[in-house]
Design an enzyme around this catalytic site. Structure first.
Site, PDB file in Angstrom:
ATOM      1  N   GLU A  33       1.012  -1.297  -0.273  1.00 48.12           N
ATOM      2  CA  GLU A  33       0.165   0.072  -0.029  1.00 48.12           C
ATOM      3  C   GLU A  33       0.687   1.834   0.363  1.00 48.12           C
ATOM      4  O   GLU A  33       0.069   2.372   0.732  1.00 48.12           O
ATOM      5  CB  GLU A  33      -0.759  -0.377   1.232  1.00 48.12           C
ATOM      6  CG  GLU A  33      -1.566  -1.144   0.840  1.00 48.12           C
ATOM      7  CD  GLU A  33      -3.116  -1.326   2.174  1.00 48.12           C
ATOM      8  OE1 GLU A  33      -4.332  -1.207   1.507  1.00 48.12           O
ATOM      9  OE2 GLU A  33      -2.918  -0.684   3.513  1.00 48.12           O
ATOM     10  N   ASP A  73      -7.908 -10.112   3.495  1.00 45.89           N
ATOM     11  CA  ASP A  73      -7.504  -8.728   4.165  1.00 45.89           C
ATOM     12  C   ASP A  73      -8.213  -9.202   5.737  1.00 45.89           C
ATOM     13  O   ASP A  73      -8.565 -10.302   6.306  1.00 45.89           O
ATOM     14  CB  ASP A  73      -8.446  -7.199   4.065  1.00 45.89           C
ATOM     15  CG  ASP A  73      -7.967  -6.653   4.375  1.00 45.89           C
ATOM     16  OD1 ASP A  73      -7.217  -6.108   5.364  1.00 45.89           O
ATOM     17  OD2 ASP A  73      -7.655  -4.555   4.403  1.00 45.89           O
ATOM     18  N   GLU A 109      -2.031 -12.306  12.468  1.00 44.52           N
ATOM     19  CA  GLU A 109      -2.880 -10.598  13.260  1.00 44.52           C
ATOM     20  C   GLU A 109      -4.218 -11.036  13.443  1.00 44.52           C
ATOM     21  O   GLU A 109      -4.897 -11.115  11.971  1.00 44.52           O
ATOM     22  CB  GLU A 109      -2.266  -9.691  12.021  1.00 44.52           C
ATOM     23  CG  GLU A 109      -2.358  -8.697  12.373  1.00 44.52           C
ATOM     24  CD  GLU A 109      -2.125  -7.629  10.976  1.00 44.52           C
ATOM     25  OE1 GLU A 109      -0.850  -7.784  11.108  1.00 44.52           O
ATOM     26  OE2 GLU A 109      -2.942  -6.769  10.763  1.00 44.52           O
ATOM     27  N   GLU A 149     -12.852  -2.894  11.200  1.00 42.71           N
ATOM     28  CA  GLU A 149     -13.196  -1.808  10.478  1.00 42.71           C
ATOM     29  C   GLU A 149     -13.913  -2.312   9.385  1.00 42.71           C
ATOM     30  O   GLU A 149     -14.878  -1.136   8.926  1.00 42.71           O
ATOM     31  CB  GLU A 149     -11.506  -1.865   9.435  1.00 42.71           C
ATOM     32  CG  GLU A 149     -11.624  -1.704   8.238  1.00 42.71           C
ATOM     33  CD  GLU A 149      -9.982  -1.696   7.679  1.00 42.71           C
ATOM     34  OE1 GLU A 149      -9.290  -1.653   8.225  1.00 42.71           O
ATOM     35  OE2 GLU A 149     -10.106  -1.153   6.359  1.00 42.71           O
TER      36      GLU A 149
HETATM   37  C1  BDP Z   1      -6.364  -1.800   5.658  1.00 47.86           C
HETATM   38  C2  BDP Z   1      -6.686  -1.039   6.879  1.00 47.86           C
HETATM   39  C3  BDP Z   1      -5.175   0.014   5.949  1.00 47.86           C
HETATM   40  C4  BDP Z   1      -4.488  -0.586   7.020  1.00 47.86           C
HETATM   41  C5  BDP Z   1      -3.894  -1.802   6.210  1.00 47.86           C
HETATM   42  C6  BDP Z   1      -3.001  -3.118   6.625  1.00 47.86           C
HETATM   43  O1  BDP Z   1      -7.547  -0.507   5.149  1.00 47.86           O
HETATM   44  O2  BDP Z   1      -6.017   1.562   6.678  1.00 47.86           O
HETATM   45  O3  BDP Z   1      -3.347   0.244   6.925  1.00 47.86           O
HETATM   46  O4  BDP Z   1      -5.188  -3.083   6.248  1.00 47.86           O
HETATM   47  O5  BDP Z   1      -2.830  -3.360   7.502  1.00 47.86           O
HETATM   48  O6  BDP Z   1      -7.507  -2.933   6.106  1.00 47.86           O
HETATM   49  O7  BDP Z   1      -1.985  -2.634   6.946  1.00 47.86           O
END
Ligand code: BDP
Length: 732
Positions: free
Chosen positions: A323, A396, A418, A424
């Site tokens: 990301e 996710d 994790e 969220e």
């Molecule tokens: C996603 C979230 C984001 C996190 C990412 C993560 O939307 O905010 O930074 O995971 O785990 O689900 O790094």
């Protein structure tokens, strides 16, 4: 004020109880019934503490606090309870009458006064942090001994004893030996230095950008640490995985050190998320290439600086090349190159690197496959003090996902699960969703990697692969809200994560019942229906949000409400719900079978085969692995479209039932928390209907089929919903 003075002070400050605002979590210590209070007082009327350490002091302070609250009187601390000293007090003395007031002895097994009370090796199975609680009779005196191989273990044992008192368990003939399933049991705070919390729904960060002085915050931090210690959480990452390089500046290291001092008596160590390009961004180096000696030297120097301030600092958590975060791949290096370079810097101090496998890069490939594809070739290349942190699901933190195929597959590297405690994708702090069943579903999933019984839990807790480093993490749902988590029931998710990290064999029911009794009421008339709501809540959310293995149907910017229609010009395909649900006139679902992305091949047989065929794929993951026509017939004989409708409607009905059950519980608990939860359930029902209507009305534009006549009509209009701009402000 120095730290000793501060700690001495905060041990004495009573809990900040101001009505039933939820601040006291499950450590409320409200007065027990007269009968039960008498039982507890008989079990322990005096206290003999052997040894001296901040952890023992914390354990004793906690026990006094608990007894004062639960029974109305504190035990007396004694210094010489036995005539002729401990040598004269033999564990096999005459059994004392039950009414003789008991003595609680607490101290580590190696203490000269505790040693004679135990057979050799009695605590061998406790490990470093487990404990033994045992009833003994010494010189006609009934004794409860809480011991362990460390004072931290004694602290956990004392909390366990308090839990027995709180939950109405017997206090006689105790013989309880526990050892935590995982060595490191961590919360991950996604807190930014400016005080905001990424995906946090309970107010701003408790750690960063606070206007109060540390003295003012000390009680709150102590209570945070107490709550963690009570469930065995022994570490916390204080900043976001999307880490600012600034966190490594001296003033922030000093902040970590100050917090570490306050958490240490409760055996909670601090850890830090670091940004891989820190050497270039704040260190003035031309780049952050992990194979350059000057980069490694920069990190070594940082580690030295951190450990000088925090001798028991836990280590680094790293999100790299995901990301948009920088990482070793920026320099053509691998995850292993990056992780090992950091591990080398921490090694002299026994620090660990938790390297995340949540890699998410814009590619045309199925996201399900990415982590496995990137990490499997690196298996066996990581240094010993590196553990790879893998999200529970393949992609996710969706309401339901199959477990990540890395579990079981990566065998030469320790892996840690994790979980996301913050909701969220599960209604933020507005929806009551008890997450223990989700966590158990993952931990109990059989990976088949070493034949049947190779569950995710056993693959990660060291029992199937003897990796010395074992760990588990949960993304915290804690903020500055008075009740810590936004929703009173969201506290259960913090609690349950800790309990499962300690013992993944506990059932969700056991954990939920304990939590309810401690947090609300010991009355079965309350706990039975409330537990029933909790136990059904996760499945209800799956049904009204993403049934049958659907996923990522939420609005892409806020992750709260439904937006299966989102289409953005020039957006990456994997940002869009459409990429995941693939709805068209032909059908719906993501084809991950051999005819599609073939992500099923990442699982061991027989899962691979089972997931490959729609007929054998579990129905609750059907559209995760398959793209099927709307009229596809399920085992029930119903069509896919009708089944989808029934699921969405059932999800809504469940929440309506929760509301009704909750309404009937009025009077069993305080009016304040009752009303708060009642209001949240109302919101949840409204939003479950929103999810149902949005998803079904939108999918109907493809399926061209009617919602079965037996079901109520949608209350929303699709076009209106699609125009609606979602306002996030009230959620932060
Ligand atoms: C996603 C979230 C984001 C996190 C990412 C993560 O939307 O905010 O930074 O995971 O785990 O689900 O790094």
């Amino acid at each position: 004020m120095n730290i000793q003075a501060l700690l001495a002070l905060i041990f004495m400050v009573p809990l900040l109880a101001s009505g039933e605002d939820g601040y006291r979590l499950w450590l409320r210590y409200e007065r027990l019934s007269a009968e039960r209070a008498a039982e507890c007082k008989t079990a322990v009327s005096s206290l003999w503490i052997r040894g001296e350490s901040p952890q023992l002091a914390a354990a004793a302070a906690e026990f006094r606090l608990a007894m004062a609250g639960l029974t109305g009187s504190e035990p007396v601390t004694v210094t010489r309870p036995f005539k002729g000293g401990i040598a004269g007090a033999h564990p096999r003395g005459i059994s004392a009458p039950h009414s003789t007031p008991g003595l609680l002895v607490m101290g580590a097994a190696g203490h000269p006064d505790i040693k004679p009370l135990l057979a050799d090796g009695a605590t061998a199975l406790c490990g470093d942090e487990g404990f033994l609680i045992r009833s003994l009779t010494l010189q006609s005196q009934p004794v409860i001994l809480v011991t362990a191989n460390s004072d931290a273990g004694v602290l956990y044992g004392v909390f366990a004893l308090i839990r027995l008192m709180q939950t109405g368990e017997s206090l006689t003939h105790l013989d309880i030996l526990e050892k935590p399933a995982y060595g490191l049991r961590l919360l991950n705070h996604w807190d930014n230095l400016n005080g905001t919390v990424e995906r946090g729904y309970a107010g701003h960060s408790i750690w960063w950008n606070r206007s109060e002085s540390l003295e003012e915050l000390a009680v709150q931090y102590r209570d945070y640490a107490r709550a963690n210690a009570s469930v065995g959480i022994n570490g916390t990452v204080l900043n976001n995985v999307n880490a600012s390089p600034e966190v490594l500046k001296p003033e922030n290291i000093a902040r970590f050190a100050a917090v570490a001092d306050l958490l240490r008596p409760y055996n909670v160590r601090v850890y830090m998320s670091v940004n891989f390009s820190s050497p270039a961004v704040i260190g003035g180096l031309p780049d952050s290439d992990p194979l350059k000696p000057e980069v490694a030297a920069w990190w070594r120097e940082k580690a030295r600086e951190i450990y000088a301030a925090i001798p028991d600092f836990g280590g680094f958590l790293v999100k790299a090349n995901s990301e948009g975060q920088p990482g070793p791949q920026n320099y053509g290096r691998t995850h292993a190159d990056g992780a090992n370079m950091l591990a080398q810097a921490l090694k002299p101090y026994n620090g660990v690197v938790m390297w995340r496998a949540f890699v998410y890069n814009p590619t045309s490939e199925d996201r399900h496959r990415q982590a496995y594809n990137e990490f499997m070739p690196l298996d066996g290349q990581f240094a010993e003090n590196v553990i790879v942190q893998v999200k529970n699901g393949a992609i996710d933190f969706q309401p339901r996902e199959p477990f990540s195929p890395l579990f079981g597959a990566m065998q030469k590297t320790p892996l840690m699960v994790e979980f996301q405690i913050t909701q969220e994708y599960l209604g933020f702090s507005d929806h009551l969703v008890y997450l223990a069943p989700l966590q158990k579903e993952c931990l109990d999933s059989d990976t088949w990697s070493k034949g049947p019984g190779s569950t995710v839990a056993r693959m990660t807790d060291g029992s199937l692969f003897p990796h010395p480093l074992t760990a588990i993490a949960g993304v915290a749902n804690i903020g500055r809200d008075t009740n810590w988590c936004g929703h009173h029931f969201a506290q259960a998710n913090w609690y349950a994560f800790g309990r499962l990290a300690w013992n993944h064999q506990l059932t969700s029911q056991q954990i939920g019942r304990e939590w309810l009794r401690m947090t609300f009421s010991g009355s079965e008339a309350f706990t039975a229906p409330a537990l029933n709501i909790m136990m059904r809540s996760r499945e209800a959310a799956v049904k009204y949000m993403t049934p049958l293995g659907l996923h990522h149907l939420m609005g892409w910017s806020h992750h709260y409400g439904p937006e299966p229609w989102t289409d953005l010009k020039n957006a990456r395909p994997d940002w869009l719900p459409k990429y995941y649900h693939n709805a068209s006139a032909h059908g719906i679902g993501f084809d991950r079978s051999p005819s599609g992305s073939n992500a099923v091949e990442q699982y061991f047989p027989p899962l691979r085969q089972m997931y490959s065929q729609p007929g054998t794929c579990p129905e609750n993951l059907l559209l995760w692995f398959h793209h099927l026509p709307w009229d596809y017939t399920l085992a029930s004989g119903e069509s896919l479209w009708n089944t989808l409708c029934h699921n969405y409607y059932e999800g809504v009905e469940e929440v309506r039932r929760f509301q009704m059950s909750w309404d009937r519980l009025k009077g069993y608990i305080d009016a304040e928390r009752f009303a708060h939860i009642q209001k949240k359930l109302k919101t949840q029902t409204r939003e479950a209907i929103w999810w149902r209507d949005a998803c079904l009305l939108y999918f109907q534009t493809f399926s061209k089929q009617e919602i079965p006549a037996s079901l109520e009509r949608p209350v929303h209009d699709l076009e209106e919903l699609m125009k609606q701009k979602f306002d996030l402000t009230h959620h932060n």
